[in-house]
Design an enzyme around this catalytic site. Structure first.
Site, PDB file in Angstrom:
ATOM      1  N   TYR A 145       0.823  -1.212   0.000  1.00 21.45           N
ATOM      2  CA  TYR A 145       0.000   0.000   0.000  1.00 21.45           C
ATOM      3  C   TYR A 145       0.858   1.264   0.000  1.00 21.45           C
ATOM      4  O   TYR A 145       0.420   2.310  -0.461  1.00 21.45           O
ATOM      5  CB  TYR A 145      -0.900   0.032   1.239  1.00 21.45           C
ATOM      6  N   LYS A 196       3.260 -15.218   1.781  1.00 21.26           N
ATOM      7  CA  LYS A 196       3.541 -16.057   0.612  1.00 21.26           C
ATOM      8  C   LYS A 196       5.050 -16.285   0.583  1.00 21.26           C
ATOM      9  O   LYS A 196       5.753 -15.805  -0.305  1.00 21.26           O
ATOM     10  CB  LYS A 196       3.044 -15.371  -0.667  1.00 21.26           C
ATOM     11  N   ASP A 229      -2.833 -17.889   0.396  1.00 22.07           N
ATOM     12  CA  ASP A 229      -3.858 -18.478  -0.475  1.00 22.07           C
ATOM     13  C   ASP A 229      -4.518 -19.673   0.202  1.00 22.07           C
ATOM     14  O   ASP A 229      -5.734 -19.867   0.128  1.00 22.07           O
ATOM     15  CB  ASP A 229      -3.284 -18.834  -1.859  1.00 22.07           C
ATOM     16  N   ASP A 253      -6.334  -7.203   4.014  1.00 21.80           N
ATOM     17  CA  ASP A 253      -7.472  -6.559   3.363  1.00 21.80           C
ATOM     18  C   ASP A 253      -8.380  -7.620   2.751  1.00 21.80           C
ATOM     19  O   ASP A 253      -9.598  -7.620   2.955  1.00 21.80           O
ATOM     20  CB  ASP A 253      -6.959  -5.603   2.281  1.00 21.80           C
ATOM     21  N   ASP A 257     -12.275  -9.260   4.194  1.00 20.96           N
ATOM     22  CA  ASP A 257     -13.543  -9.251   3.448  1.00 20.96           C
ATOM     23  C   ASP A 257     -14.128 -10.659   3.381  1.00 20.96           C
ATOM     24  O   ASP A 257     -15.331 -10.863   3.513  1.00 20.96           O
ATOM     25  CB  ASP A 257     -13.328  -8.745   2.004  1.00 20.96           C
TER      26      ASP A 257
END
Ligand code: IPM
Ligand code: MG
Length: 368
Positions: A145, A196, A229, A253, A257
């Site tokens: 970000y 990751k 993932d 983020d 959600d």
């Protein structure tokens, strides 16, 4: 000398459904002032697209300085299609990112709790989500970000290249990991750290630094490393395996959600963004619903105000030392759900559909 008990709350309703849901929070603060002998001073200012329309910039210096001085900021939402075409640095969302970065709000807490009354609102089977209680700890001031270099630049053949940079330092990783471990100790004592590390060096560093902190300072907390993932998949397969999920800014983020939908609706999820205490012991903080501005339903008085109301409850708990009032508010929300009142996003057969303002009023009537 009389010690003033006045506390300043800055309300930033913002865009889309922001003003509608923050209006309900304001009613509750006014109720607290009147009935609990509290002395909250409320200020209300523009942010995001609303500020762009009035002042041509997403946040003015005046509003920014107010956010530094108040005891807690409560924000509705920033952004919407009206401002989508603006140059990147002038978009509504920049205001929110500026507040997070400049107030150094590095720790974003996003609890995903499935209320028993709403088990049927989730798109997942009841037995998968019933009793769900996850805390997502998202790093909020670093990673892709904010990393430099960034931008869009021309390259050969009339083509362009988009650039963003993902970076994390030891200190940044350890300070957010500490928040996750401290929270886990008060919960089920387990942290799942996501990255990751199979494809990113910054992910390898993340994994190593989190492990190092655990080995040195949190030997008794269970730590599990998981590829981000896989975590996204496990959240759907068996979400109750998680207690605290620790993630960087971007993975956090996305995972939050996803976790929100396990609980039935994005309209239910509050969040707290916290900094560290300054030398006077003051904690900078901002509270906002996870849902965003939802332009498609804005202005219709149908948005669910519960995420924002629960964000106020988090403010009472984390910034204002008012645990009892926070409990009262949480219970009032539960009671209204027990009564079968539902906004459109969570309504199901046999339940009564109410508007945004009716939901706020019903919660206040339960406070009484
Ligand atoms: C969130 C939002 C924001 C983010 C946007 C509005 C900038 O999606 O708080 O989750 O990406 O952090
Ligand atoms: Mg988001």
């Amino acid at each position: 000398m009389a010690i003033s008990n006045t506390r300043k709350l800055l309300l930033l309703p913002g865009d889309g459904i922001g003003p509608e849901v923050v209006r309900e929070v304001k009613k509750i603060i006014e109720w607290l002032n009147k009935n609990k002998s509290l002395d909250f001073k409320i200020e209300e200012e523009l942010i995001g697209g609303a500020s762009i329309d009035a002042h041509k910039i997403p946040i003015t210096d005046e509003v920014f300085y107010k956010s530094l001085e108040c005891d807690a900021v409560i924000l509705g939402a920033c952004g919407g299609p009206k401002w989508d075409k603006l140059e990147f640095s002038k978009k509504p969302e920049r205001a929110l990112l500026k507040l997070r970065k400049e107030l150094k709000l590095f720790a974003n807490l996003r609890p995903a709790i499935c209320f028993e009354q709403l088990v049927d609102s989730s798109t997942l089977k009841p037995e998968i989500v019933s009793g769900l209680d996850i805390m997502i700890v998202r790093e909020l001031t670093g990673g892709i970000y904010f990393g430099e270099p960034r931008g869009i630049e021309p390259i050969k053949n009339n083509e362009r290249k988009g650039i963003n940079t993902h970076t994390y330092t030891t200190a940044e990783i350890k300070r957010i990991a500490k928040v996750a471990f401290d929270l886990a100790k008060k919960r089920k004592n387990k942290v799942t750290s996501c990255e990751k590390s199979n494809v990113m060096e910054a992910g390898v560093l993340w994994r190593e630094e989190v492990q190092d902190l655990k080995d040195k300072e949190f030997k008794n907390v269970e730590l599990e490393h998981m590829l981000a993932d896989n975590c996204a998949m496990q959240l759907l397969r068996n979400p109750k395996q998680f207690d605290v999920i620790l993630a960087d800014n971007l993975f956090g983020d996305m995972l939050s959600d996803e976790a929100a939908m396990l609980t039935g609706s994005l309209g239910l999820l509050p969040s707290a963004s916290l900094g560290s205490k300054d030398k006077n012991g003051k904690l900078r903080s901002l509270y906002e619903p996870v849902h965003g501005s939802a332009p498609d339903i804005a202005g219709k008085n149908i948005a669910n105000p519960i995420a924002t109301i629960l964000s106020l409850s988090m403010a009472l708990r984390y910034s204002l030392d008012l645990d009892k009032e926070a409990d009262l508010l949480d219970q009032a929300v539960q009671k209204v759900l027990n009564d079968g009142l539902r906004t459109k996003d969570i309504v199901s057969k046999g339940k009564k559909e109410v508007t945004t303002s009716q939901m706020g009023d019903a919660i206040i009537s339960k406070l009484n």
